[in-house]
Design an enzyme around this catalytic site. Structure first.
Site, short mmCIF file in Angstrom:
data_model
loop_
_atom_site.label_atom_id
_atom_site.label_comp_id
_atom_site.label_asym_id
_atom_site.label_seq_id
_atom_site.Cartn_x
_atom_site.Cartn_y
_atom_site.Cartn_z
N LYS A 13 0.84 -1.21 0.00
CA LYS A 13 0.00 0.00 0.00
C LYS A 13 0.87 1.26 0.00
CE LYS A 13 -2.00 -1.13 3.92
NZ LYS A 13 -1.36 -2.45 4.18
N ARG A 88 -9.60 1.10 8.29
CA ARG A 88 -9.30 -0.31 8.60
C ARG A 88 -10.50 -1.00 9.23
NH1 ARG A 88 -3.45 0.64 8.81
NH2 ARG A 88 -2.31 -1.29 9.07
N ARG A 127 11.41 -5.62 5.39
CA ARG A 127 11.12 -4.19 5.11
C ARG A 127 12.07 -3.28 5.87
NH1 ARG A 127 5.12 -1.94 5.56
NH2 ARG A 127 5.20 -2.72 7.69
N ARG A 160 11.11 -1.22 11.38
CA ARG A 160 10.04 -0.84 12.31
C ARG A 160 9.95 -1.80 13.49
NH1 ARG A 160 4.78 0.20 8.66
NH2 ARG A 160 3.90 -0.97 10.41
N ARG A 171 -0.89 -8.81 13.55
CA ARG A 171 -1.44 -7.84 12.59
C ARG A 171 -2.22 -8.55 11.48
NH1 ARG A 171 4.01 -5.33 11.47
NH2 ARG A 171 3.06 -4.23 9.74
P1 ADP Z 1 1.26 -1.75 7.63
O1 ADP Z 1 2.32 -1.08 6.82
O2 ADP Z 1 1.72 -3.04 8.21
O3 ADP Z 1 -0.04 -1.86 6.87
P2 ADP Z 1 0.67 0.69 9.16
O4 ADP Z 1 1.91 1.51 9.16
O5 ADP Z 1 -0.42 1.09 8.24
O6 ADP Z 1 1.04 -0.86 8.94
O7 ADP Z 1 0.07 0.61 10.63
C1 ADP Z 1 0.88 0.28 11.74
C2 ADP Z 1 0.03 0.23 13.00
O8 ADP Z 1 -0.58 1.53 13.22
C3 ADP Z 1 -1.15 -0.73 12.96
O9 ADP Z 1 -0.76 -2.04 13.36
C4 ADP Z 1 -2.10 -0.08 13.98
O10 ADP Z 1 -1.68 -0.34 15.31
C5 ADP Z 1 -1.89 1.40 13.73
N1 ADP Z 1 -2.84 1.93 12.72
C6 ADP Z 1 -2.51 2.47 11.52
N2 ADP Z 1 -3.62 2.85 10.85
C7 ADP Z 1 -4.68 2.53 11.65
C8 ADP Z 1 -6.09 2.64 11.51
N3 ADP Z 1 -6.66 3.16 10.40
N4 ADP Z 1 -6.86 2.19 12.53
C9 ADP Z 1 -6.32 1.67 13.64
N5 ADP Z 1 -5.01 1.52 13.83
C10 ADP Z 1 -4.17 1.95 12.84
P1 ADP Z 2 2.16 -1.93 3.26
O1 ADP Z 2 2.17 -0.42 3.27
O2 ADP Z 2 0.96 -2.48 2.54
O3 ADP Z 2 2.32 -2.54 4.63
P2 ADP Z 2 4.78 -1.68 1.95
O4 ADP Z 2 4.51 -0.81 0.77
O5 ADP Z 2 5.49 -1.06 3.11
O6 ADP Z 2 3.42 -2.43 2.42
O7 ADP Z 2 5.61 -2.95 1.43
C1 ADP Z 2 6.02 -3.98 2.34
C2 ADP Z 2 7.42 -4.49 1.93
O8 ADP Z 2 7.31 -5.23 0.72
C3 ADP Z 2 8.44 -3.40 1.67
O9 ADP Z 2 9.70 -3.90 2.11
C4 ADP Z 2 8.42 -3.21 0.15
O10 ADP Z 2 9.69 -2.78 -0.35
C5 ADP Z 2 8.09 -4.62 -0.33
N1 ADP Z 2 7.21 -4.63 -1.51
C6 ADP Z 2 6.18 -3.81 -1.79
N2 ADP Z 2 5.57 -4.14 -2.95
C7 ADP Z 2 6.24 -5.22 -3.41
C8 ADP Z 2 6.11 -6.07 -4.58
N3 ADP Z 2 5.14 -5.83 -5.49
N4 ADP Z 2 6.99 -7.09 -4.72
C9 ADP Z 2 7.95 -7.32 -3.80
N5 ADP Z 2 8.13 -6.58 -2.68
C10 ADP Z 2 7.30 -5.55 -2.49
#
Ligand code: ADP
Ligand code: ADP
Ligand code: ZN
Length: 215
Positions: A13, A88, A127, A160, A171
């Site tokens: 994302k 979410r 990551r 992270r 998660r």
């Molecule tokens: P990821 O990259 O794994 O999708 P995020 O950076 O979006 O994770 O979120 C990390 C953490 O921040 C989540 O596990 C949650 O604790 C909190 N968080 C982020 N966005 C939301 C949301 N929209 N609602 C509730 N908690 C959130």
């Molecule tokens: P999210 O925001 O959904 O949690 P991220 O964009 O942070 O996910 O991506 C999670 C990890 O996967 C990062 O280390 C990123 O570089 C890698 N990644 C993202 N998209 C791809 C893909 N299409 N193929 C392989 N690795 C990817």
């Protein structure tokens, strides 16, 4: 254009949101990034959010809804935005719908990135994120040119706190509890599309950008 990115942790994302941001010049709004910044700054918001994030649980709806309402009313969001990590829950989606209604606005497109669970754990444990600009990398799948250093700004890359296996598994559970209801909420809008997020980063971008252009 107002966009939402849905998908499990590690689906890409944030990675795709950054690419769309560059193309359309609209801000990326990541609730995760806003919360991590608040923790770093030791603000009351950060103090409140930290224990949920450390555990891999969702921060309460009222807290994140408040963050989003404030953020989308800023002047730089007038021409649109990309929501990455929000909503979410259905309660968050409903609150967003209501806030946009008050602004006489609506969501134009919902991107749902579908990635098989078996790929996600390795994506998250590998990551790395730039401390300075937030760009994401992956130690194997999307490495920076120089290890530990951001290609874009030279910033230091870090892992992270919640990208540890135990928290990641929690998660995933939290995601699967909410995912179907959210999907159902947006499917009905006719502006919702699922993309194959397991393809290489550049291929996923092509798919999304062409869907946005063909709207
Ligand atoms: P990821 O990259 O794994 O999708 P995020 O950076 O979006 O994770 O979120 C990390 C953490 O921040 C989540 O596990 C949650 O604790 C909190 N968080 C982020 N966005 C939301 C949301 N929209 N609602 C509730 N908690 C959130
Ligand atoms: P999210 O925001 O959904 O949690 P991220 O964009 O942070 O996910 O991506 C999670 C990890 O996967 C990062 O280390 C990123 O570089 C890698 N990644 C993202 N998209 C791809 C893909 N299409 N193929 C392989 N690795 C990817
Ligand atoms: Zn950087």
């Amino acid at each position: 254009m107002r966009l939402i990115m849905l998908g499990p942790p590690g689906a890409g994302k944030g990675t795709q949101a950054k690419i769309i941001t560059e193309r359309y010049g609209i801000p990326q709004i990541s609730t995760g990034d806003i919360l991590r910044q608040a923790i770093k700054d030791k603000t009351p918001l950060g103090e409140k959010a930290k224990r949920y994030m450390d555990a891999g649980d969702l921060v309460p709806d009222d807290v994140v809804i408040g963050i989003i309402n404030e953020r989308i009313s800023q002047p730089d969001c007038a021409g649109g935005f990309i929501l990455d990590g929000f909503p979410r829950t259905v309660a968050q989606a409903e609150a967003l719908c209501e806030s946009l209604g008050l602004m006489d606005a609506q969501i134009d497109f919902v991107v749902d990135l579908n990635v098989d669970a078996k790929f996600l754990l390795a994506r998250l444990t590998g990551r790395r994120v730039c401390r300075n600009c937030g760009q994401m990398y992956h130690v194997e799948m999307n490495p920076p040119r120089s290890s530990g250093v951001c290609d874009k700004c030279g910033g230091e890359l870090y892992q992270r706190d919640d990208d540890r296996e135990e928290t990641i598994l929690r998660r995933f559970d939290v995601y699967s509890q909410q995912a179907q209801a959210l999907k159902t909420f947006y499917e009905a809008s006719g502006r919702y599309k699922v993309f194959d997020g397991a393809a290489p980063i550049a291929e996923v971008s092509v798919q999304i950008l062409s869907a946005l252009e063909g709207r």
